[in-house]
Scaffold this active site. Structure first.
Site, PDB file in Angstrom:
ATOM      1  N   HIS A 501       0.826  -1.211   0.000  1.00  0.00           N
ATOM      2  CA  HIS A 501       0.000   0.000   0.000  1.00  0.00           C
ATOM      3  C   HIS A 501       0.859   1.260   0.000  1.00  0.00           C
ATOM      4  O   HIS A 501       0.618   2.185  -0.780  1.00  0.00           O
ATOM      5  CB  HIS A 501      -0.927   0.005   1.222  1.00  0.00           C
ATOM      6  CG  HIS A 501      -1.700   1.278   1.375  1.00  0.00           C
ATOM      7  ND1 HIS A 501      -1.247   2.335   2.143  1.00  0.00           N
ATOM      8  CD2 HIS A 501      -2.869   1.690   0.828  1.00  0.00           C
ATOM      9  CE1 HIS A 501      -2.114   3.328   2.070  1.00  0.00           C
ATOM     10  NE2 HIS A 501      -3.106   2.963   1.303  1.00  0.00           N
ATOM     11  N   ALA A 502       1.879   1.303   0.844  1.00  0.00           N
ATOM     12  CA  ALA A 502       2.714   2.502   0.946  1.00  0.00           C
ATOM     13  C   ALA A 502       3.401   2.811  -0.380  1.00  0.00           C
ATOM     14  O   ALA A 502       3.499   3.977  -0.790  1.00  0.00           O
ATOM     15  CB  ALA A 502       3.759   2.329   2.052  1.00  0.00           C
TER      16      ALA A 502
END
Length: 544
Positions: A501-502
């Site tokens: 996600h990051a």
């Protein structure tokens, strides 16, 4: 020590298993300590879901088995028992027909399976239940969790296959050793996380255009914002619009994978606090998003121009079109499955908790989250006061939250590193730290170089620490953290790779990002000055 039931015993990692298997703490997806009830739903669902989902997709891995140790989730990967190369060919044949329609396939499941079930769960959350009804509904929810996580893996895994196929074609056609560059060509794809942030910025723009609204957000404490908005007609209209936003986007919480945390839809203060932070920043979401799309289109044209005219180039273009359509799927599936399922389940379970409180089983509805699943079914059958048990469980939960746990148990298997797992989880092996040069390394997840002040963020309660231009340093991020990306100057995490996600969101916001360092949170502290080189995956400590 309490004697565990057969159900509970199966949740926990035994001492023998710690010695005979290799178990890794999944601090990328679930880094926090789990409440007993959430663990009772999530762990069996993941173990079952991977077994069935991997079987459907004919993956060259049998399943993931997940268990608890000190409240944290540990995962063991069970290899496929047959010939892996033959299985890989079967897998490629199984996913081939899925690749052109990954996003439509997700939304078929969303509209036909998930949203209808959530509608029923919400109804059960809003009406009085008998003990018998509650017991049956809890069982239905537990069964649905298994089905949901089977579909979860069947939905997300083919997208990773498509990414690796694109990488292989890109490398063959360009000669570029950095095949991960292909993911830069997939920026600027709208998804539910960006959509949520866009809606928050639209609400922020409404505030900025109104002096009374601006005053409510800039001159009052966060806890007083709602009360002050209720005092004016303009404020009441704003709260009405905010409620519409929450009805659509509010089924998320601080930790998506948990029942115990309050959701946005329950309390508008979560969204109001974010908007208050946004009001103080000059940022144009629409323009920045359009710039990302324009840059992506230019980069794609440049890449195509460097490729020779051949059949493989046409295949790359075909796969790229499929990937561009599907790339928002990672955030979208999280929105509808990882976040919305526990959020709607929480509201229902709180209603069951109210029922148990009325029967003097527990003191308050929230106490329900400290039962294990089998215990909950038992007290719904035969309501018995469980106050002492809940007190002990709450104490144990708090201890687990602050306990330092080992990253793994057992001996790692002597196998080569899986490139797909590296893309998601980051590089395996020990951390790369050079104390002499004051640098440490991780995955180069988003290009660019930035020097700034470190802010360590452990959980959403600390979001307000991050000021414009600060470097966000954390264990990992989830969609609820996306609101920080328009404030941060760069991102550094302990866990995750370029497809975490990051990494995905950092590229959307054009933030340099070094992920999966394993040590950033421990080596750095608030106020340190570091340089984040997201192009080469290096963090340099400039001042401590």
């Amino acid at each position: 020590m309490n004697v565990l039931s057969a159900f509970q015993n199966d949740l926990f990692l035994s001492e023998e298993e710690k010695q005979t298997g290799f178990w890794v703490q999944d601090n990328l997806h679930i880094a926090h300590a789990l409440s007993p009830l959430y663990a009772s739903f999530q762990l069996p669902a993941m173990t079952y879901g991977t077994k069935q989902g991997f079987k459907t997709l004919k993956l060259p891995i049998y399943q993931f088995v997940v268990k608890l140790a000190d409240g944290k989730m540990y995962q063991q990967n069970i290899p496929f028992p047959g010939d892996v190369n033959d299985r890989l060919k079967e897998h490629q044949e199984a996913v081939k027909p899925l690749l052109p329609r990954l996003k439509p396939r997700l939304y078929e499941y969303v509209n036909e399976v998930f949203l209808p079930f959530y509608t029923e769960v919400k109804r059960s959350a809003e009406r009085p239940l008998s003990l018998k009804e509650a017991e049956e509904k809890v069982k239905e929810l537990h069964d649905f969790y298994k089905k949901a996580w089977q579909l979860h893996f069947e939905i997300v895994m083919p997208r990773s296959d498509l990414g690796m196929m694109l990488e292989e074609l890109y490398g063959a056609l360009t000669g570029d050793a950095n095949t991960a560059y292909v993911y830069d060509l997939l920026e600027g794809v709208m998804n539910k996380s960006l959509e949520t942030d866009q809606a928050l910025w639209e609400l922020t723009d409404t505030v900025k255009r109104s002096d009374p609204l601006k005053q409510a957000f800039t001159e009052q404490k966060s806890e007083e914002i709602e009360a002050n908005l209720l005092g004016t007609a303009e404020g009441r209209e704003f709260l009405k619009n905010l409620q519409s936003f929450l009805n659509e986007y509010g089924y998320r919480s601080a930790n998506s994978h948990e029942f115990i945390d309050e959701t946005w839809v329950e309390n508008p203060l979560h969204a109001l606090s974010i908007i208050a932070g946004y009001v103080r920043k000059d940022y144009d979401f629409k323009k920045n998003y359009e710039d990302v799309v324009k840059k992506r289109e230019e980069s794609y044209r440049d890449v195509l121009a460097k490729m020779p005219e051949c059949e493989e180039k046409e295949q790359f273009k075909l796969f790229y079109g499929w990937a561009l359509d599907a790339w928002g799927l990672d955030e979208d599936h999280h929105f509808y499955i990882d976040a919305m399922l526990p959020a709607t389940a929480r509201l229902f379970l709180l209603n069951v908790g109210t029922l148990l409180a009325d029967h003097q089983v527990i003191h308050q509805p929230q106490d329900i989250f400290h039962f294990y699943y089998d215990e909950l079914l038992e007290v719904l059958k035969t309501p018995v006061a469980s106050h002492e048990l809940i007190v002990n469980r709450k104490q144990e939960f708090e201890e687990n939250r602050h306990k330092k746990t080992p990253p793994a148990y057992g001996t790692p298997p002597q196998t080569g590193e899986d490139p797909l797992l590296e893309r998601v989880f980051g590089k395996m092996g020990p951390p790369e730290v050079d104390e002499t040069q004051k640098i440490f390394k991780g995955s180069a997840a988003s290009r660019g170089v930035y020097t700034g002040v470190v802010k360590i963020i452990s959980d959403p309660s600390q979001f307000s620490k991050l000021k414009q231009g600060d470097i966000l340093v954390c264990e990992t991020t989830a969609p609820a953290w996306t609101t920080l990306f328009s404030l941060a100057g760069a991102i550094v995490t302990n866990a995750g790779g370029i497809l975490s996600h990051a990494g995905t969101v950092a590229r959307e916001y054009k933030l340099p990002a070094v992920l999966g360092t394993k040590v950033a949170v421990d080596l750095l502290k608030d106020g340190d000055v570091v340089t984040v080189d997201g192009t080469n995956g290096v963090v340099t400590i400039e001042q401590q």
